[in-house]
Motif scaffolding. Sequence first.
Motif, PDB file in Angstrom:
ATOM      1  N   LEU A   1       0.691   5.166  -6.911  1.00  0.00           N
ATOM      2  CA  LEU A   1       1.042   5.472  -5.528  1.00  0.00           C
ATOM      3  C   LEU A   1       1.278   4.199  -4.720  1.00  0.00           C
ATOM      4  N   ARG A   2       0.414   3.203  -4.910  1.00  0.00           N
ATOM      5  CA  ARG A   2       0.589   1.948  -4.182  1.00  0.00           C
ATOM      6  C   ARG A   2       1.875   1.230  -4.602  1.00  0.00           C
ATOM      7  N   GLU A   3       2.135   1.192  -5.886  1.00  0.00           N
ATOM      8  CA  GLU A   3       3.330   0.499  -6.350  1.00  0.00           C
ATOM      9  C   GLU A   3       4.594   1.208  -5.883  1.00  0.00           C
ATOM     10  N   ALA A   4       4.571   2.535  -5.835  1.00  0.00           N
ATOM     11  CA  ALA A   4       5.739   3.275  -5.352  1.00  0.00           C
ATOM     12  C   ALA A   4       6.008   2.958  -3.888  1.00  0.00           C
ATOM     13  N   TYR A   5       4.945   2.886  -3.074  1.00  0.00           N
ATOM     14  CA  TYR A   5       5.133   2.558  -1.663  1.00  0.00           C
ATOM     15  C   TYR A   5       5.578   1.102  -1.503  1.00  0.00           C
ATOM     16  N   TRP A   6       5.028   0.211  -2.330  1.00  0.00           N
ATOM     17  CA  TRP A   6       5.448  -1.194  -2.284  1.00  0.00           C
ATOM     18  C   TRP A   6       6.942  -1.328  -2.556  1.00  0.00           C
ATOM     19  N   ARG A   7       7.449  -0.623  -3.565  1.00  0.00           N
ATOM     20  CA  ARG A   7       8.869  -0.729  -3.911  1.00  0.00           C
ATOM     21  C   ARG A   7       9.764  -0.271  -2.766  1.00  0.00           C
TER      22      ARG A   7
END
Length: 324
Positions: free
Chosen positions: A114-120
Amino acid sequence: MTKASSFGIAFVLGLLTGLQPARAAVALLMEEPYGELGSFDPAGHSAVYLNHICAESPIKLRPCRAGELGVVISRYHKIHKEDWTAMPLVPYLYSVEDPSEVPHSVTKADVVRLREAYWREHLQDLAPPGPDGSVPKGEWTQLVGGSYDRQIHGFQIETTAEQDERFIDIFNDRRNVGHFNALFHNCADFSRVVLDIYFPHSIHRNFIADLGITTPKQVARSLVKYGRHHPELKMSAFTILQVPGEPRRSHPVDGVDESLVKSKKYLLPLIVLAPPLAGGIVVGYLSQGRMKLPKDATIFEVGDTQPGVALPATLPATPPVAQP
């Protein structure tokens, strides 16, 4: 769920339905420490939620538009070059943009995903990718998904549109260059500055319980005391529970003296090497370092309210808050 103040109920409604709370307010978020035995930081983290101010970008503020839920601002260490960063409420808590996408429980892998998706989608300017385009390491993860790591205690006071407009002008005009210092320029110092803009001289350091270091617990204690002396501000409290799942549960927030008193690793050597200092620390904690959290705070837990189930239209009186 305990039914409480109008802002507390509106906060839950807003999170679940996308409705903006009617009354402007500022809330201190006193966030519990996490990690093995709270070793990451026994004092936890401090941030400020502004329900009628939103983020034009992570470093620029504006008034909220209809349906927006406000912004969380705080000071971080080693995130790009800014002194403060602003994040929309729902991503800050859950790493998603739509409240309907908030998971009811998570694995450690879910949190990373979830964090990596928002970061991207949103954070590559603040945390640039590696040479191969990979997700960077670092403390940018503190910007999103806070409720996966810890429980958060909120202490809120009503504000006015004029106060919000003044705050936006001040923060958009001021120099935003970071110089984080754990002792005298930390996240709690930032919260103190924000709250003092709204309510001058409301937040104070404690040279007995915290040895002059501003801590999240001391900011909360000062704000509660200020609210008790100004009942017209309608102070109330809420708690956002940590999302259930695999991540370790967070730990209670401690002040400086309190963390030393609770730690045999530090207290026992002090008793042996410097008995007067150890005694002073214990007295400082017992006299000024304790704080009872409110028993009747509004509790928000993912899944409390199902879609289509309305909360009561009549709102109870403002609940009692923590006693300093």
